[in-house]
Write an enzyme that holds these catalytic residues in place. Structure first.
Site, PDB file in Angstrom:
ATOM      1  CG  HIS A   4      78.313  25.565  87.248  1.00  0.00           C
ATOM      2  ND1 HIS A   4      77.541  24.473  86.934  1.00  0.00           N
ATOM      3  CD2 HIS A   4      79.054  25.211  88.319  1.00  0.00           C
ATOM      4  CE1 HIS A   4      77.796  23.491  87.786  1.00  0.00           C
ATOM      5  NE2 HIS A   4      78.711  23.910  88.642  1.00  0.00           N
ATOM      6  CG  HIS A  29      79.911  16.456  87.788  1.00  0.00           C
ATOM      7  ND1 HIS A  29      80.368  17.192  86.727  1.00  0.00           N
ATOM      8  CD2 HIS A  29      79.884  17.310  88.833  1.00  0.00           C
ATOM      9  CE1 HIS A  29      80.625  18.429  87.105  1.00  0.00           C
ATOM     10  NE2 HIS A  29      80.333  18.526  88.383  1.00  0.00           N
TER      11      HIS A  29
END
Length: 533
Positions: free
Chosen positions: A425, A201
């Site tokens: 985000h 990630h």
């Protein structure tokens, strides 16, 4: 009325983001804001003529009474628009202007251009030729659109060597191979994921110029929609010159970065390990907070995840009489939520909060925890409409198991940065000095969402930290900027991406859940959301 189809999404532990979807973009379209009347006068009630702030309505210091007493902020009428265009900043100007914090938001398509000039930058601007002659680069990320990524590089840099570091699942590996096959200058490095349900990630760039090495740590996937109408966070290092000495920062950034890179155990990263070692990192004033998959014990226990954050806060805050801050509130803001347990004390307000609240002295008090996550209405009224929800993968299974979490939730609101409709985000965590939110003790921007997979969970009587995913972020502590705290209203203010204090969920507010249908009201594009279509 049309119905949006949800993009295919795999949601595990709150870390998996929505798989890439294709959209047709009209490059000539832009959501324009109604032009307001210009302020007729810049004389205050005491008949004192004010100066005109060069950033006008976009100025983020309008909450500072001293600044507004001295400067007028005309709205963006015709004359102001012309002025703002003339004040357009170059990519180098933007980074220079962001000193000393070097923290920027992504530019947003659909808001007035002047709001994209102050503490905001695009991917194309980050990679601009204006920063120097690029030799080669590396891109670490979760999702890639290789064609889109290459288009963001200047033409003269598109054939330079490029390393792509990605998760190693079979599906992702084949997809990346297919995307990269037409480009011989691209090398692929799969990241090992030895513990199930983990993800790669991390979102980071290495940019090697003839003049030195730059590190960029951010929150966006390398796909079009992540850089178009969302709120993303970006830290951009100075260009670190080459040196014959082992020049380290006061925060041990180089050491921590090398420690992180070594955990990939990848041949493809050996060049970058050597390169990092050869450059002077002494100008970097932030701390690196990363996560790597594994069960970390012994001397490795405090090197990653929330225990690394805990240790760093304890070592570097060193506040005088820090007992006064024991009850000061903590904010967590993120774009996904994992499985946190049957009650708040299972992990969130016990293990995780213990790390977040860490000061140089031990405290038994539990500060108020405020969590910012978009409501359904936040998503519906966003610039993207319901499609923004595809990047907020909190699922119904987790939500039903932890209904207690809504008591901590607050709305996404970023009026002062003109991004309330740019769906977040970005992931950030901070601690204020008190409930007035005029000063903060520390600030973290990171790829890590609110999940055990990202931050780790203690095992074996707290002697082992188990982490599933790769994550990375940078932590700001006032000491590294010769400050006692970061002051928000005063100049130069710390560029917090959302409004403070945060607004608690009302009875009618519901957290966005990605696999629920929303058909009661159309979104900003006139669409509905049906995940079953």
């Amino acid at each position: 009325m049309t119905t949006n189809k949800r993009t295919a999404s795999s949601v595990l532990n709150g870390d998996i983001e929505t798989k890439k979807f294709k959209t047709e973009i009209d490059s000539t379209s832009s959501t324009s804001t109604t032009v307001k009347e210009s302020i007729p006068s810049s004389v205050d009630e005491n008949n004192t003529k004010k100066k005109t702030c060069e950033y006008g309505e976009a100025c983020y210091r309008q909450q500072n009474s001293k600044h507004t007493a001295e400067y007028d902020h005309p709205s963006t009428g015709a004359s102001a628009t012309t002025k703002n265009v003339s004040k357009r900043l170059t990519p180098v100007n933007k980074i220079d202007q962001s000193e000393p914090y070097r923290f920027l938001l992504s530019t947003v398509h659909g808001i007035q251009d002047n709001y994209n000039q102050q503490n905001a930058i695009s991917l194309k601007e980050i990679l601009s030729v204006e920063h120097g002659q690029l030799i080669r680069s590396a891109q670490f990320n979760y999702m890639f659109d290789i064609e889109f990524l290459l288009e963001q590089y200047p033409l003269e840099f598109r054939l330079k060597p490029l390393l792509i570091v990605h998760g190693d699942s079979r599906h992702d590996n084949q997809s990346i191979k297919n995307q990269c096959s037409p480009y011989p200058q691209i090398e692929i490095c799969p990241a090992r994921l030895d513990i199930p349900f983990g993800t790669h990630h991390t979102k980071m760039m290495f940019l090697l110029y003839e003049t030195g090495l730059r590190i960029v740590i951010h929150t966006a996937n390398l796909i079009l929609q992540d850089w178009r109408q969302k709120t993303q966070g970006i830290w951009i290092s100075p260009i670190c010159p080459k040196t014959n000495d082992d020049r380290e920062s006061k925060t041990n950034f180089k050491k921590d970065l090398l420690e992180y890179i070594e955990r990939y155990r990848a041949r493809q990263l050996q060049f970058w390990q050597k390169t990092i070692n050869e450059h002077d990192f002494s100008s970097i004033n932030v701390h690196l907070i990363s996560s790597t998959p594994g069960r970390h014990t012994g001397p490795d226990l405090n090197k990653f995840g929330h225990l690394k954050l805990r240790q760093t806060l304890k070592n570097y805050l060193n506040l005088d009489k820090d007992e006064q801050y024991n009850s000061s509130p903590i904010i967590g803001q993120f774009s996904s939520i994992g499985s946190l347990g049957p009650n708040a004390n299972s992990w969130l307000t016990k293990e995780f909060l213990t790390s977040l609240k860490q000061l140089s002295s031990s405290s038994l008090e539990s500060p108020e925890l405020k969590l910012i996550y978009p409501t359904v209405e936040n998503v519906r009224t966003s610039l993207e409409g319901y499609m923004a929800g595809g990047s907020l993968p909190y699922n119904m299974q987790n939500a039903m198991r932890q209904t207690w979490l809504v008591n901590y939730l607050h709305r996404w609101k970023a009026d002062h940065r003109h991004r309330s409709q740019a769906s977040p985000h970005i992931k950030t965590y901070l601690r204020a000095t008190n409930d007035q939110f005029k000063d903060i003790l520390w600030f973290l921007v990171t790829s890590a969402n609110l999940s055990k997979a990202a931050w780790g969970v203690l095992e074996k009587n707290n002697t082992q930290l188990m982490i599933r995913s790769y994550e990375i972020g940078v932590l700001y502590t006032p000491k590294q900027f010769s400050k006692a705290t970061f002051s928000l209203p005063d100049s130069p203010s710390f560029p917090i991406p959302y409004d403070l204090p945060p607004v608690k969920y009302q009875t009618s507010d519901k957290p966005w859940i990605v696999d629920v249908a929303y058909k009661d009201k159309p979104d900003s594009h006139g669409n509905m959301w049906d995940p079953s279509d």
